[in-house]
Design an enzyme around this catalytic site. Structure first.
Site, PDB file in Angstrom:
ATOM      1  N   HIS A 100     -40.010 -24.370   8.199  1.00 53.16           N
ATOM      2  CA  HIS A 100     -38.777 -23.715   8.574  1.00 53.16           C
ATOM      3  C   HIS A 100     -38.870 -23.492   9.897  1.00 53.16           C
ATOM      4  O   HIS A 100     -40.005 -22.678  10.435  1.00 53.16           O
ATOM      5  CB  HIS A 100     -38.370 -22.745   7.746  1.00 53.16           C
ATOM      6  N   HIS A 174     -45.628 -25.327   4.215  1.00 57.59           N
ATOM      7  CA  HIS A 174     -45.753 -24.940   2.795  1.00 57.59           C
ATOM      8  C   HIS A 174     -45.186 -25.761   1.896  1.00 57.59           C
ATOM      9  O   HIS A 174     -44.244 -26.855   2.168  1.00 57.59           O
ATOM     10  CB  HIS A 174     -45.132 -23.777   2.690  1.00 57.59           C
ATOM     11  N   ARG A 194     -38.854 -31.468   6.273  1.00 60.82           N
ATOM     12  CA  ARG A 194     -39.705 -32.078   5.490  1.00 60.82           C
ATOM     13  C   ARG A 194     -40.809 -32.937   6.364  1.00 60.82           C
ATOM     14  O   ARG A 194     -40.018 -33.703   7.066  1.00 60.82           O
ATOM     15  CB  ARG A 194     -39.022 -33.352   4.471  1.00 60.82           C
TER      16      ARG A 194
END
Length: 312
Positions: A100, A174, A194
């Site tokens: 993010h 992550h 992604r």
């Protein structure tokens, strides 16, 4: 409008290719149909595309816009929307490796910053979380792994247990692995980049879209081997500038009068203010609620709940 009781929210279930049915089997949620895999329940959401509604029929955005002081407290922030998004995630397959954007870069990348935390409500034996980088992994190593399809080999692996918690600040690469049921508390953002999807294809037989350039701009390449959180004596799991989350298992008041607090029951059952909450339920304790109605009482030996605050 009457705020003399805890405000329960109706979950918004989201279908995901990696999801399952454990929100039904483990938490007793009434899922929208009998066959679809549901990966997320947006439990407390003030998003335009997914607006939480209380069992009294009031939207979270209406509470935030028109009843902010009496429900959330005099110290509630002045932002346009409720600043947190709270979810339950059911991962029956590995999610993509993702990141993010940090606040300093989000606008330039046309996204929203997102820092989050995960509480592991259920972990199958051998389930994995991927978070941060392995020691010594460099940006050049990561770029080479992207070319070779071996990104997972550069990412640190944790085998969590039920009851563990992990902090995921923006910029931390992550992925949630299969076999985990997770409560996620995050900034009110839906931006995910992604970077690697395990060389899989989607239902259409084609690889899912990746966001490699945005990911490489967002990843913190000095973030190595993060650990699960240590629980502080007062039950604190994570305290950051966006949220304060504590784990509770004994009778106690949910905050003080004048303070709005959200409860998320992770196991067992509790009662508060004349309302019974079971695992999977989220409820907002209004700031105007008097002290006598704030006492949270566990009803079963395994009762545990998260107490979630927005820092003043």
């Amino acid at each position: 409008m009457n705020f003399d009781h805890p405000l329960r929210f109706i979950p918004i279930h989201q279908s995901r290719i990696w999801g399952g049915r454990r929100m039904e089997t483990l938490l007793g949620h009434a899922l929208p149909d009998q066959t679809t895999s549901f990966g997320e329940a947006w439990a407390v959401s003030d998003r335009p595309e997914a607006q939480s509604v209380t069992t009294d029929g009031v939207t979270l955005h209406d509470l935030w816009t028109h009843h902010r002081t009496e429900v959330f407290g005099a110290n509630a922030p002045t932002c346009e929307r409720f600043p947190l998004l709270m979810k339950i995630l059911d991962a029956c397959d590995d999610l993509s490796i993702q990141v993010h954007p940090p606040a300093a870069k989000a606008a330039a990348l046309k996204g929203e910053p997102k820092t989050e935390m995960w509480f592991i409500a259920h972990a199958d034996p051998g389930a994995k979380i991927y978070a941060g980088l392995k020691p010594g992994a460099t940006r050049a190593d990561f770029e080479k792994a992207l070319e070779n399809g071996t990104v997972a080999e550069a990412v640190h692996v944790i085998e969590p247990r039920t009851g563990d918690c992990l902090f995921i600040p923006s910029g931390r690469v992550h992925a949630i692995g299969a076999g985990l049921l997770i409560y996620e508390i995050q900034q009110n953002s839906d931006t995910t980049y992604r970077v690697f999807d395990w060389n899989r294809v989607g239902l259409d037989g084609k690889p899912r879209a990746l966001h490699v350039q945005e990911s490489m701009e967002s990843i913190d390449f000095a973030d190595f081997e993060p650990c699960v959180q240590c629980i502080e004596p007062d039950g604190t799991l994570v305290r950051c500038e966006y949220f304060d989350v504590r784990l509770c298992d004994r009778a106690k008041p949910a905050g003080a009068p004048g303070e709005g607090v959200t409860l998320a029951v992770t196991s067992g059952e509790v009662s508060v203010g004349g309302v019974t909450l079971k695992a999977g339920d989220f409820a907002l304790i209004p700031a105007c609620l008097e002290a006598s109605a704030r006492e949270v009482k566990p009803a079963t030996p395994d009762s545990r709940w998260l107490e979630i605050r927005i820092p003043a």
